[in-house]
Write a protein that holds these residues in place. Sequence first.
Motif, PDB file in Angstrom:
ATOM      1  N   ILE A 173       0.737  -1.338   0.204  1.00  0.00           N
ATOM      2  CA  ILE A 173      -0.224  -0.136  -0.356  1.00  0.00           C
ATOM      3  C   ILE A 173       0.554   1.430  -0.292  1.00  0.00           C
ATOM      4  O   ILE A 173       0.842   2.339   0.549  1.00  0.00           O
ATOM      5  CB  ILE A 173      -1.047  -0.376   1.612  1.00  0.00           C
ATOM      6  N   SER A 174       2.010   1.081  -0.537  1.00  0.00           N
ATOM      7  CA  SER A 174       2.999   2.571  -0.590  1.00  0.00           C
ATOM      8  C   SER A 174       2.003   3.503  -1.112  1.00  0.00           C
ATOM      9  O   SER A 174       2.818   4.684  -0.642  1.00  0.00           O
ATOM     10  CB  SER A 174       3.728   2.174  -1.898  1.00  0.00           C
ATOM     11  N   GLY A 175       1.466   3.716  -2.188  1.00  0.00           N
ATOM     12  CA  GLY A 175       0.478   4.303  -2.431  1.00  0.00           C
ATOM     13  C   GLY A 175       0.024   5.566  -1.103  1.00  0.00           C
ATOM     14  O   GLY A 175       0.209   7.089  -1.009  1.00  0.00           O
ATOM     15  N   ASN A 176      -0.489   4.794  -0.499  1.00  0.00           N
ATOM     16  CA  ASN A 176      -1.673   5.627   0.009  1.00  0.00           C
ATOM     17  C   ASN A 176      -0.589   5.644   1.192  1.00  0.00           C
ATOM     18  O   ASN A 176      -0.726   7.203   2.240  1.00  0.00           O
ATOM     19  CB  ASN A 176      -2.307   4.041   1.275  1.00  0.00           C
ATOM     20  N   ILE A 177       0.171   5.018   2.115  1.00  0.00           N
ATOM     21  CA  ILE A 177       1.404   5.342   3.743  1.00  0.00           C
ATOM     22  C   ILE A 177       1.949   7.231   2.272  1.00  0.00           C
ATOM     23  O   ILE A 177       2.578   8.145   3.257  1.00  0.00           O
ATOM     24  CB  ILE A 177       2.309   4.350   3.533  1.00  0.00           C
ATOM     25  N   ILE A 178       2.504   6.929   1.063  1.00  0.00           N
ATOM     26  CA  ILE A 178       3.182   8.237   0.939  1.00  0.00           C
ATOM     27  C   ILE A 178       2.564   9.259   0.621  1.00  0.00           C
ATOM     28  O   ILE A 178       2.697   9.985   1.386  1.00  0.00           O
ATOM     29  CB  ILE A 178       3.255   7.691  -0.571  1.00  0.00           C
ATOM     30  N   TYR A 179       1.144   8.740   0.338  1.00  0.00           N
ATOM     31  CA  TYR A 179      -0.154   9.916   0.927  1.00  0.00           C
ATOM     32  C   TYR A 179      -0.267  10.755   2.019  1.00  0.00           C
ATOM     33  O   TYR A 179       0.047  11.800   2.580  1.00  0.00           O
ATOM     34  CB  TYR A 179      -1.520   9.625   0.473  1.00  0.00           C
ATOM     35  N   PHE A 219       2.544   6.844 -11.483  1.00  0.00           N
ATOM     36  CA  PHE A 219       1.399   5.737 -10.226  1.00  0.00           C
ATOM     37  C   PHE A 219       0.366   6.814  -9.456  1.00  0.00           C
ATOM     38  O   PHE A 219       1.441   8.350  -9.887  1.00  0.00           O
ATOM     39  CB  PHE A 219       2.461   5.012  -9.516  1.00  0.00           C
ATOM     40  N   ASN A 220      -0.117   6.634  -9.101  1.00  0.00           N
ATOM     41  CA  ASN A 220      -0.824   7.675  -8.087  1.00  0.00           C
ATOM     42  C   ASN A 220      -0.743   6.947  -6.806  1.00  0.00           C
ATOM     43  O   ASN A 220      -1.046   6.059  -6.153  1.00  0.00           O
ATOM     44  CB  ASN A 220      -2.364   7.703  -8.783  1.00  0.00           C
ATOM     45  N   ALA A 221      -1.033   8.053  -6.233  1.00  0.00           N
ATOM     46  CA  ALA A 221      -0.868   7.784  -4.395  1.00  0.00           C
ATOM     47  C   ALA A 221      -1.945   8.518  -4.434  1.00  0.00           C
ATOM     48  O   ALA A 221      -2.909   9.335  -4.734  1.00  0.00           O
ATOM     49  CB  ALA A 221       0.090   8.763  -3.631  1.00  0.00           C
ATOM     50  N   THR A 222      -2.848   7.716  -3.016  1.00  0.00           N
ATOM     51  CA  THR A 222      -4.690   8.319  -2.330  1.00  0.00           C
ATOM     52  C   THR A 222      -4.960   8.076  -0.980  1.00  0.00           C
ATOM     53  O   THR A 222      -3.890   7.352  -0.226  1.00  0.00           O
ATOM     54  CB  THR A 222      -5.479   7.326  -2.815  1.00  0.00           C
ATOM     55  N   PRO A 223      -4.995   8.889  -0.460  1.00  0.00           N
ATOM     56  CA  PRO A 223      -5.326   8.543   0.862  1.00  0.00           C
ATOM     57  C   PRO A 223      -6.204   7.146   1.009  1.00  0.00           C
ATOM     58  O   PRO A 223      -6.970   6.838   0.176  1.00  0.00           O
ATOM     59  CB  PRO A 223      -6.782   9.294   1.416  1.00  0.00           C
ATOM     60  N   ILE A 255      -2.234  11.567  -6.459  1.00  0.00           N
ATOM     61  CA  ILE A 255      -1.791  12.707  -6.768  1.00  0.00           C
ATOM     62  C   ILE A 255      -0.672  11.484  -7.483  1.00  0.00           C
ATOM     63  O   ILE A 255      -0.057  10.742  -6.890  1.00  0.00           O
ATOM     64  CB  ILE A 255      -0.927  13.186  -5.265  1.00  0.00           C
ATOM     65  N   PRO A 256       0.164  12.097  -8.363  1.00  0.00           N
ATOM     66  CA  PRO A 256       1.133  11.466  -8.868  1.00  0.00           C
ATOM     67  C   PRO A 256       2.147  11.153  -7.505  1.00  0.00           C
ATOM     68  O   PRO A 256       2.469  11.974  -7.445  1.00  0.00           O
ATOM     69  CB  PRO A 256       1.360  12.432 -10.168  1.00  0.00           C
ATOM     70  N   LEU A 257       2.877  10.044  -7.869  1.00  0.00           N
ATOM     71  CA  LEU A 257       3.979   9.792  -6.721  1.00  0.00           C
ATOM     72  C   LEU A 257       4.845  10.593  -6.877  1.00  0.00           C
ATOM     73  O   LEU A 257       5.788  11.556  -5.780  1.00  0.00           O
ATOM     74  CB  LEU A 257       4.436   8.399  -6.813  1.00  0.00           C
TER      75      LEU A 257
END
Length: 172
Positions: free
Chosen positions: A39-45, A79-83, A91-93
């Motif tokens: 869940i990298s994208g969620n964590i990064i967000y 790739f996109n990040a989301t809550p 939002i693009p990584l």
Amino acid sequence: MPAATMSVLWGGGAPFSVQGDGTRCLKDRKGSAVELLGISGNIIYEVKHDPKWTSQDTKLVWVSTCDEPRWADECLRKFNATPEGRKEPRIPLKQLADEEYIYDASSKQDHFKRVQRKFDIPFEQMIFYDNQMNNISAVSRLGVHCVYCPDGLTKSVWQQGLAEYARTHADS
């Protein structure tokens, strides 16, 4: 300082096409999947938007030893990040990193030495998540708190890494 993990960029190469909402999968020019692990994208967000991180001026840096930096750059743009638990906003990584060091390097240590110089952050205040044990071994020798995540950055691995970091720095 978390690190997202994409699956290895072998195969067809660029251009990459977005699959679905771009939060999990891209396809290379031959149609092979390139997946964002865990869940990298969620964590990064979260790191870039949650006050518990932003109030501490937490830095997010992409570090990758990669034979095809342009491919990695394209994937980070697509790739996109989301809550967590939501599909929007996306939002693009690439837009979420404070810096990036993506190039063919002999050791991941080189990347972290650059991060240390750029942000003047002691190695002991950094956290690194990676799915390759050779990178974990190399970076841990610098004093960086490293967390091995062979299946990608999952919520439990993320939380475990933060808890371990807190325990080792409780007396600092």
